[in-house]
Design a protein around this motif. Structure first.
Motif, short mmCIF file in Angstrom:
data_model
loop_
_atom_site.label_atom_id
_atom_site.label_comp_id
_atom_site.label_asym_id
_atom_site.label_seq_id
_atom_site.Cartn_x
_atom_site.Cartn_y
_atom_site.Cartn_z
N ASN A 4 31.85 39.82 53.74
CA ASN A 4 32.18 39.99 55.17
C ASN A 4 33.01 41.25 55.40
N ASP A 5 32.58 42.34 54.78
CA ASP A 5 33.22 43.65 54.91
C ASP A 5 34.64 43.70 54.34
N SER A 6 35.00 42.70 53.52
CA SER A 6 36.30 42.70 52.87
C SER A 6 36.12 42.72 51.36
N LEU A 7 37.04 43.37 50.65
CA LEU A 7 37.02 43.40 49.20
C LEU A 7 37.78 42.19 48.65
N ILE A 8 37.11 41.46 47.76
CA ILE A 8 37.70 40.24 47.19
C ILE A 8 37.80 40.42 45.67
N ILE A 9 39.01 40.30 45.13
CA ILE A 9 39.19 40.41 43.68
C ILE A 9 38.74 39.11 43.03
N LYS A 10 37.80 39.23 42.07
CA LYS A 10 37.20 38.06 41.44
C LYS A 10 37.63 37.87 39.98
N LYS A 11 38.16 38.91 39.36
CA LYS A 11 38.63 38.79 37.98
C LYS A 11 39.77 39.77 37.75
N PRO A 12 40.66 39.48 36.80
CA PRO A 12 41.75 40.42 36.52
C PRO A 12 41.23 41.73 35.93
N TYR A 13 41.77 42.83 36.41
CA TYR A 13 41.41 44.15 35.89
C TYR A 13 41.69 44.23 34.39
N PHE A 14 42.72 43.54 33.93
CA PHE A 14 43.16 43.65 32.54
C PHE A 14 42.40 42.74 31.58
N ASP A 15 41.45 41.97 32.09
CA ASP A 15 40.67 41.05 31.26
C ASP A 15 39.56 41.81 30.54
N GLU A 16 39.70 42.02 29.22
CA GLU A 16 38.70 42.72 28.43
C GLU A 16 37.95 41.78 27.49
N SER A 17 38.00 40.49 27.78
CA SER A 17 37.32 39.52 26.92
C SER A 17 35.81 39.73 26.95
N TRP A 18 35.17 39.42 25.83
CA TRP A 18 33.71 39.51 25.74
C TRP A 18 33.08 38.30 26.42
N TYR A 19 31.92 38.53 27.02
CA TYR A 19 31.23 37.46 27.72
C TYR A 19 29.73 37.66 27.61
N THR A 20 28.98 36.60 27.80
CA THR A 20 27.53 36.68 27.92
C THR A 20 27.14 36.19 29.31
N VAL A 21 26.04 36.74 29.80
CA VAL A 21 25.52 36.32 31.10
C VAL A 21 24.01 36.37 31.05
N SER A 22 23.37 35.44 31.70
CA SER A 22 21.91 35.41 31.77
C SER A 22 21.42 36.28 32.91
N LEU A 23 20.42 37.12 32.61
CA LEU A 23 19.84 38.01 33.61
C LEU A 23 18.32 38.03 33.45
N GLY A 24 17.61 37.61 34.49
CA GLY A 24 16.17 37.73 34.50
C GLY A 24 15.46 37.10 33.32
N GLY A 25 15.98 36.00 32.82
CA GLY A 25 15.37 35.33 31.69
C GLY A 25 15.85 35.83 30.34
N GLY A 26 16.71 36.84 30.34
CA GLY A 26 17.32 37.34 29.12
C GLY A 26 18.81 37.11 29.14
N GLU A 27 19.50 37.68 28.16
CA GLU A 27 20.94 37.49 28.06
C GLU A 27 21.57 38.78 27.53
#
Length: 269
Positions: A186-209
């Motif tokens: 809605n035209d506003s910036l929303i912080i969703k994760k800490p800038y300082f978080d460098e942890s590794w993660y996996t995410v599914s994209l288009g049937g891959g990971e």
């Protein structure tokens, strides 16, 4: 690759794309996950980022970091489909080399270059590992949205420094870490994760990971310094003329308010 119970958002473009599952850093498994993704789904899902584009809303035609490459030896880290190597071939580079973790991407690079009458020495290997690239050899080493996939950034930058000649140039681009923390709603910036978080993660994209870590800007800068580079220029502001070409969608609105891509030009001391 052991999965943690923690989850957080994953951000691509202006919005969230699924939940990211936090994982332990297991270099071998991460290499396997990411090479498999680029062997199969990569270009379909993420597309191709290549010169003259450094990423969203920043181009070599505008910022001119390379200058004249005629007669120069160039190595690309994460050569992808070969479009950036072709770009330099058309500008008179004397030698083209490419490194990529994906066999399929190497094949695409060969096809791209051969169709235009260019050739390159291409190596399939993780960027962190010894793979036979000559030392103190290249005028330019560069990476367009490539080095962020490194599982060991310090080791990767030390390798890159060893490939470059004294006074050789290293240019790379990646998704800006602030961009990976913030969505637009809605035209506003929303912080969703800490800038300082460098942890590794996996995410599914288009049937891959994919597996990634969203590193701080200081992590890249400090790794460059430790590898023996001095920074000559950094670009993080989207080009206003390029922004005007695009529709006024959420992503372009976001790019007007914070950086979504960063580019660094460094020189080997």
């Amino acid at each position: 690759m052991k999965k943690d119970s923690g989850q957080r958002v994953n951000i691509i473009g202006a919005g969230e794309v699924g939940l990211a599952t936090l994982v332990d850093l297991d270099k071998k498994n991460i290499h396997n996950v990411n090479s498999s993704f680029w062997d199969t789904k990569g270009n379909e899902v993420i597309g191709t980022t290549a010169l003259p584009k450094y990423g969203a809303f920043i181009t070599e035609e505008k910022i001119r970091l390379f200058g004249d490459v005629s007669g120069k030896k160039l190595l690309e880290i994460g050569c992808g489909t070969g479009i950036s190597l072709k770009y330099h071939g058309e500008r008179g580079a004397s030698e083209l080399w490419g490194l990529d973790i994906s066999e399929k991407q190497i094949e695409k690079t060969k096809e791209c270059l051969s169709s235009c009458g260019f050739s390159a020495t291409l190596i399939c290997s993780p960027m962190e590992e010894e793979c036979g690239i000559p030392k103190d050899y290249f005028d330019y080493v560069y990476s367009i949205y490539g080095v962020g996939w490194a599982t060991d950034l310090d080791r990767t930058f030390h390798k890159i420094a060893s490939y470059a000649k004294k006074d050789g140039v290293f240019i790379f681009s990646w998704s800006h870490p602030m961009h990976k923390c913030v969505t637009i709603e809605n035209d506003s910036l929303i912080i969703k994760k800490p800038y300082f978080d460098e942890s590794w993660y996996t995410v599914s994209l288009g049937g891959g990971e994919i597996s990634l870590s969203d590193r701080k800007l200081s992590t890249y800068i400090n790794a460059l310094s430790k590898a023996g580079f001095t920074i000559e220029e950094m670009v993080e502001k989207s080009d206003e003329e390029i922004l005007q070409v695009y529709e006024n969608n959420d992503f372009s609105k976001k790019a007007q308010m914070l950086p979504v891509t960063f580019v660094i030009k460094a020189r080997k001391l």
